[in-house]
Design an enzyme around this catalytic site. Structure first.
Site, PDB file in Angstrom:
ATOM      1  CG  ASN A  32      49.581  49.477  -9.752  1.00  0.00           C
ATOM      2  OD1 ASN A  32      48.439  49.606 -10.167  1.00  0.00           O
ATOM      3  ND2 ASN A  32      50.437  50.474  -9.769  1.00  0.00           N
ATOM      4  CG  LEU A  33      50.446  47.357  -2.999  1.00  0.00           C
ATOM      5  CD1 LEU A  33      51.099  47.286  -1.633  1.00  0.00           C
ATOM      6  CD2 LEU A  33      49.761  46.033  -3.318  1.00  0.00           C
ATOM      7  N   GLY A  36      42.182  49.068  -1.809  1.00  0.00           N
ATOM      8  CA  GLY A  36      41.666  47.707  -1.604  1.00  0.00           C
ATOM      9  C   GLY A  36      42.711  46.828  -0.937  1.00  0.00           C
ATOM     10  CG  HIS A  37      46.274  45.737  -3.022  1.00  0.00           C
ATOM     11  ND1 HIS A  37      46.262  46.561  -4.110  1.00  0.00           N
ATOM     12  CD2 HIS A  37      46.233  44.473  -3.501  1.00  0.00           C
ATOM     13  CE1 HIS A  37      46.220  45.825  -5.216  1.00  0.00           C
ATOM     14  NE2 HIS A  37      46.197  44.556  -4.877  1.00  0.00           N
ATOM     15  CD  GLN A  61      48.221  35.426 -11.034  1.00  0.00           C
ATOM     16  OE1 GLN A  61      48.861  34.989 -10.077  1.00  0.00           O
ATOM     17  NE2 GLN A  61      47.157  36.195 -10.855  1.00  0.00           N
ATOM     18  CG  ASP A 152      40.350  39.080  -7.667  1.00  0.00           C
ATOM     19  OD1 ASP A 152      40.037  39.336  -8.837  1.00  0.00           O
ATOM     20  OD2 ASP A 152      41.128  39.796  -7.010  1.00  0.00           O
ATOM     21  CD  GLN A 155      43.072  35.383  -6.650  1.00  0.00           C
ATOM     22  OE1 GLN A 155      43.679  35.396  -7.705  1.00  0.00           O
ATOM     23  NE2 GLN A 155      43.166  36.358  -5.770  1.00  0.00           N
ATOM     24  CB  SER A 188      46.232  46.967 -10.362  1.00  0.00           C
ATOM     25  OG  SER A 188      46.471  46.763  -8.994  1.00  0.00           O
ATOM     26  NE  ARG A 189      44.659  42.893 -15.581  1.00  0.00           N
ATOM     27  CZ  ARG A 189      44.817  41.747 -14.899  1.00  0.00           C
ATOM     28  NH1 ARG A 189      43.974  41.426 -13.933  1.00  0.00           N
ATOM     29  NH2 ARG A 189      45.815  40.935 -15.165  1.00  0.00           N
TER      30      ARG A 189
HETATM   31  O1  PAF Z   1      44.908  38.456  -6.568  1.00  0.00           O
HETATM   32  C1  PAF Z   1      46.098  38.603  -6.898  1.00  0.00           C
HETATM   33  O2  PAF Z   1      46.652  39.698  -6.831  1.00  0.00           O
HETATM   34  C2  PAF Z   1      46.889  37.403  -7.392  1.00  0.00           C
HETATM   35  O3  PAF Z   1      46.088  36.553  -8.144  1.00  0.00           O
HETATM   36  C3  PAF Z   1      47.609  36.636  -6.258  1.00  0.00           C
HETATM   37  C4  PAF Z   1      46.614  36.037  -5.282  1.00  0.00           C
HETATM   38  C5  PAF Z   1      48.542  37.581  -5.524  1.00  0.00           C
HETATM   39  C6  PAF Z   1      48.439  35.493  -6.858  1.00  0.00           C
HETATM   40  O4  PAF Z   1      49.398  35.966  -7.730  1.00  0.00           O
END
Ligand code: PAF
Length: 281
Positions: A32-33, A36-37, A61, A152, A155, A188-189
């Site tokens: 769902n790019l 940002g991606h 996750q 994130d 993360q 994406s959310r």
């Molecule tokens: O940030 C994300 O989209 C996810 O947490 C990742 C790093 C792709 C792991 O599933």
């Protein structure tokens, strides 16, 4: 751009590039790019000869009451978005490829300490799932460089620690958060937000800046946290946390400490949980 679903096809493509001495950059995603991606792909593109992206909605996750089933899956649009950024290969595995023994019965990684706070406390098991899938993806792709968004932030820190602790031969790079014009961090959310919620959402970014200003004016960080949470709650957010932490380890700042700090917020508007952060340096 080539799309592959299984490990042998992925490894064959990468072996071909490696045999020519080419370097490989990697951007793991759940699809769902958005812009940002795409900026993560550009960061990798500028630094490595070849770029691999993955699209995998990772079941381990997501908590039991989270949005795994409903998470937007838009592979065709994602392929177009990646091709536009000159990505060389998309790895879009099935769950059985990533979890041959099933998501509940495979090896699970736990990165201690840094996962015990903030999102780790509010989403139990979330970072075990992230660390596990990212480690598996690193093993499959074996990239020289992997790019993650700073949005994130926790993360990113979890992955940096995992890479260091397991001596994984990959350089982890943080890319700046991409924002809408009104400051809302792209996610994406965001598409889950109603019109009214979308109008309120930039208050998170505004609040992060207010937190920084208050700190610069000499207010105590604990007081700033209370002011931030109260102003978000008044606007209708349910606040998981609005905190100031040390950016290195996400620990509470020590007395008089002003360098290397970050403000982080996680708050819900209706059913949508939004996170954002601001580094103070
Ligand atoms: O940030 C994300 O989209 C996810 O947490 C990742 C790093 C792709 C792991 O599933």
């Amino acid at each position: 751009m080539q799309t592959v679903q299984d490990a042998p096809a992925l490894r064959a493509a990468i072996r071909g590039w490696r045999s020519k001495g080419q370097t490989v950059g990697f951007v793991p995603t759940m699809g769902n790019l958005h812009a940002g991606h795409q900026s993560l792909i550009r960061q990798a593109r500028a630094r490595t000869d070849r770029v691999v992206a993955s699209v995998f909605v990772n079941p381990t996750q997501f908590g039991p009451n989270e949005d795994f089933e409903h998470y937007p899956r838009t592979l065709v649009q994602d392929q177009a978005a990646l091709a536009e950024q000159d990505c060389d290969l998309l790895f879009a595995p099935e769950v059985a490829t990533m979890y041959p023994f099933g998501p509940q019965h495979g090896v699970s990684l736990h990165v201690p300490q840094i996962t015990e706070t903030l999102d780790g406390a509010h989403r139990p098991g979330h970072f075990d799932g992230v660390a596990t899938v990212v480690c598996k993806l690193f093993n499959l792709v074996q990239p020289d460089l992997a790019v993650f968004g700073q949005k994130d932030f926790q993360q990113l820190k979890v992955i940096e620690r995992m890479v260091r602790d397991l001596s994984l031969p990959v350089r982890v790079m943080a890319a700046p958060t991409v924002r809408a014009e009104d400051g809302l961090a792209l996610s994406s959310r965001n598409q889950y937000l109603s019109v009214d919620e979308r109008n309120k959402a930039p208050l998170i970014h505004e609040t992060l800046h207010k937190m920084r200003n208050l700190l610069n004016e000499g207010h105590a960080w604990r007081v700033i946290e209370q002011v931030a949470a109260a102003s978000l709650e008044r606007a209708g957010f349910v606040v998981d946390y609005a905190v100031i932490r040390c950016s290195e380890d996400l620990a509470e700042p020590r007395q008089g400490e002003h360098g290397g700090l970050i403000a982080l917020i996680a708050a819900r508007l209706g059913h949508t949980r939004l996170i954002d952060n601001l580094l103070f340096d």
